[in-house]
Design an enzyme around this catalytic site. Structure first.
Site, PDB file in Angstrom:
ATOM      1  N   ASN A  12       0.836  -1.211   0.000  1.00  0.00           N
ATOM      2  CA  ASN A  12       0.000   0.000   0.000  1.00  0.00           C
ATOM      3  C   ASN A  12       0.860   1.246   0.000  1.00  0.00           C
ATOM      4  O   ASN A  12       1.999   1.220   0.467  1.00  0.00           O
ATOM      5  CB  ASN A  12      -0.848   0.094   1.294  1.00  0.00           C
ATOM      6  N   LYS A  42       1.045  -4.223   4.819  1.00  0.00           N
ATOM      7  CA  LYS A  42       1.611  -5.212   5.751  1.00  0.00           C
ATOM      8  C   LYS A  42       2.668  -6.089   5.070  1.00  0.00           C
ATOM      9  O   LYS A  42       3.742  -6.328   5.626  1.00  0.00           O
ATOM     10  CB  LYS A  42       0.495  -6.077   6.344  1.00  0.00           C
ATOM     11  N   ALA A  44       4.478  -5.504   2.307  1.00  0.00           N
ATOM     12  CA  ALA A  44       5.671  -4.749   1.917  1.00  0.00           C
ATOM     13  C   ALA A  44       6.523  -4.423   3.138  1.00  0.00           C
ATOM     14  O   ALA A  44       7.763  -4.501   3.087  1.00  0.00           O
ATOM     15  CB  ALA A  44       5.264  -3.472   1.196  1.00  0.00           C
ATOM     16  N   LEU A 223       1.715  -8.476  21.924  1.00  0.00           N
ATOM     17  CA  LEU A 223       1.042  -7.779  23.020  1.00  0.00           C
ATOM     18  C   LEU A 223       1.515  -6.338  23.175  1.00  0.00           C
ATOM     19  O   LEU A 223       1.511  -5.795  24.276  1.00  0.00           O
ATOM     20  CB  LEU A 223       1.280  -8.553  24.329  1.00  0.00           C
ATOM     21  N   ARG A 226       3.731  -4.887  26.072  1.00  0.00           N
ATOM     22  CA  ARG A 226       3.962  -6.005  27.013  1.00  0.00           C
ATOM     23  C   ARG A 226       4.872  -7.072  26.410  1.00  0.00           C
ATOM     24  O   ARG A 226       5.310  -7.972  27.112  1.00  0.00           O
ATOM     25  CB  ARG A 226       2.626  -6.630  27.419  1.00  0.00           C
ATOM     26  N   GLY A 227       5.097  -7.018  25.095  1.00  0.00           N
ATOM     27  CA  GLY A 227       5.949  -8.023  24.467  1.00  0.00           C
ATOM     28  C   GLY A 227       5.140  -9.010  23.648  1.00  0.00           C
ATOM     29  O   GLY A 227       4.281  -8.616  22.861  1.00  0.00           O
ATOM     30  N   ASP A 250       5.521   6.008  16.979  1.00  0.00           N
ATOM     31  CA  ASP A 250       4.475   5.576  16.045  1.00  0.00           C
ATOM     32  C   ASP A 250       4.559   4.047  15.960  1.00  0.00           C
ATOM     33  O   ASP A 250       5.596   3.513  15.562  1.00  0.00           O
ATOM     34  CB  ASP A 250       4.761   6.229  14.674  1.00  0.00           C
ATOM     35  N   ALA A 253       3.513  -0.577  11.677  1.00  0.00           N
ATOM     36  CA  ALA A 253       4.445  -1.576  11.113  1.00  0.00           C
ATOM     37  C   ALA A 253       5.222  -2.359  12.151  1.00  0.00           C
ATOM     38  O   ALA A 253       5.999  -3.249  11.790  1.00  0.00           O
ATOM     39  CB  ALA A 253       5.412  -0.964  10.096  1.00  0.00           C
ATOM     40  N   ALA A 254       5.014  -2.071  13.442  1.00  0.00           N
ATOM     41  CA  ALA A 254       5.752  -2.828  14.475  1.00  0.00           C
ATOM     42  C   ALA A 254       5.411  -4.307  14.381  1.00  0.00           C
ATOM     43  O   ALA A 254       6.303  -5.167  14.451  1.00  0.00           O
ATOM     44  CB  ALA A 254       5.414  -2.302  15.865  1.00  0.00           C
ATOM     45  N   GLY A 255       4.136  -4.598  14.202  1.00  0.00           N
ATOM     46  CA  GLY A 255       3.723  -5.997  14.124  1.00  0.00           C
ATOM     47  C   GLY A 255       4.278  -6.675  12.876  1.00  0.00           C
ATOM     48  O   GLY A 255       4.718  -7.830  12.930  1.00  0.00           O
ATOM     49  N   ASP A 256       4.277  -5.976  11.749  1.00  0.00           N
ATOM     50  CA  ASP A 256       4.778  -6.545  10.487  1.00  0.00           C
ATOM     51  C   ASP A 256       6.277  -6.849  10.605  1.00  0.00           C
ATOM     52  O   ASP A 256       6.752  -7.899  10.153  1.00  0.00           O
ATOM     53  CB  ASP A 256       4.569  -5.574   9.320  1.00  0.00           C
ATOM     54  N   SER A 295      10.383   2.984   9.261  1.00  0.00           N
ATOM     55  CA  SER A 295      10.743   2.744  10.664  1.00  0.00           C
ATOM     56  C   SER A 295      11.447   1.410  10.904  1.00  0.00           C
ATOM     57  O   SER A 295      11.872   1.125  12.016  1.00  0.00           O
ATOM     58  CB  SER A 295       9.471   2.796  11.524  1.00  0.00           C
TER      59      SER A 295
END
Ligand code: ATP
Ligand code: RIB
Length: 313
Positions: A12, A42, A44, A223, A226-227, A250, A253-256, A295
């Site tokens: 995207n 997600k 990319a 999480l 929390r990790g 921000d 994209a942390a999860g990706d 990031s």
């Protein structure tokens, strides 16, 4: 030898505004801070994470024949991603995400999928010619393509890693034969299981339910601050692995980036608990920076982060 990962997922352009407050229905508001267009999606984001962290990454997605598609394709090429299997779709525009980032870094995202919806079995079949060590997917492309990709990977004995975002309550997880990892975040866990993973006991209950629904070897529940909670379905053993403290700018994209990092480190080490700690380091760096693709750290930045904090994986 470098691990080769085939990412079958979305791309995207993100339209991002920082907001002090989310307007309620019927209200219009002036927010005169900056807005930006940032490459995201997600799939990319994860593809860039794989490449920056030292994998050979092959990306199977669809872009529109438009200016956003051109910008994204040249970003992937510049990052060393194998883009041979990206299709330029003539009927749909490149996917677009509208993202509002609040002052504490939390985000709200609406995605117009565009060309991502057109990724199909033939695209994946062609891309599987690259002989990957693993197939990595999210739920931001059409359901049929995801199920076909999982089935074709299983036929070829290629392990499948799934980041379960964005969640769809009615997604047929049972049809995803033989996942190595299924990794939802907190809200996705609640959508799939009806259980809010707010305590360790609830994480265990949610992980057991996800394992029963999806037949994955590991469930990894992200999480946030929390990790992550990792559940080994074979030994029925779980552990909450804490995050590393971060100044949150921000969380986009942390999860990706986290799930890509844990996938790669698991393929390298065969140790899921170590892989989650590596994912936590990558997630912690990612939340401390603005934007999606902008990031995601590279391997040397993660190594420096671990060394500075004296973290032994
Ligand atoms: P996204 O915002 O990209 O949708 P997500 O909701 O899929 O992210 P999160 O659980 O928010 O995923 O974050 C993924 C990982 O990033 C966490 O498991 C953790 O390792 C790291 N992380 C997220 N938030 C923080 C934080 N506040 N401090 C430190 N690490 C964090
Ligand atoms: O996970 C973050 C991503 O979700 C953004 O980059 C946006 O494009 C949406 O897909």
């Amino acid at each position: 030898m470098k691990k080769k990962i085939l990412v079958v997922s979305s791309a995207n352009m993100d339209f991002v505004m920082r907001v002090g407050e989310i307007p309620t229905a019927g209200r219009s508001m002036i927010e005169s801070r900056t807005y930006r267009y940032v490459p995201g999606g997600k799939g990319a984001n994860s593809a860039l994470a794989f490449s920056r962290l030292g994998a050979d990454c092959v990306f199977c997605t669809r872009l529109g024949q438009d200016a956003n598609g051109e910008v994204l394709k040249s970003l992937y090429d510049g990052a060393g991603i194998d883009t041979r299997y990206i299709v330029n779709d003539k009927d749909y525009p490149t996917g677009l995400a509208v993202i509002m980032v609040e002052d504490e870094g939390a985000n709200r995202i609406i995605v117009y999928p565009g060309a991502n919806e057109a990724v199909c079995r033939a695209d994946v079949e062609a891309a599987l010619d690259c002989n990957p060590d693993a197939v990595f997917m999210q739920f931001e492309i059409g359901e049929r393509a995801i199920l076909d990709a999982a089935a074709m990977a299983a036929e070829r004995s290629i392990p499948v890693f799934v980041d379960a975002g964005p969640a769809r309550a009615d997604f047929p997880l049972a049809a995803m034969a033989g996942m190595t990892v299924l990794s939802p975040n907190e809200s996705e866990t609640e959508i799939f299981t009806g259980i809010k993973p707010d305590t360790e006991e609830h994480c265990i209950a949610a992980a057991q339910k996800l394992a029963a629904m999806g037949n994955a070897k590991y469930i990894v529940i992200k999480l946030g601050g929390r990790g992550a909670f990792v559940w080994d379905t074979v030994s029925a053993r779980g552990e909450l692995i804490p995050s590393y403290a971060a100044e949150v700018v921000d969380t986009t994209a942390a999860g990706d980036a986290f799930t890509a990092a844990l996938t790669l480190e698991y393929l390298r080490s065969g140790n899921m608990f170590r892989a989650v700690r590596y994912g936590n380091a990558v997630g912690s760096i990612t939340v401390s920076r603005a934007g999606a693709s902008t990031s995601i750290p590279c391997a040397s930045e993660v190594d420096a982060f671990l060394a500075e904090r004296g973290i032994v994986l």
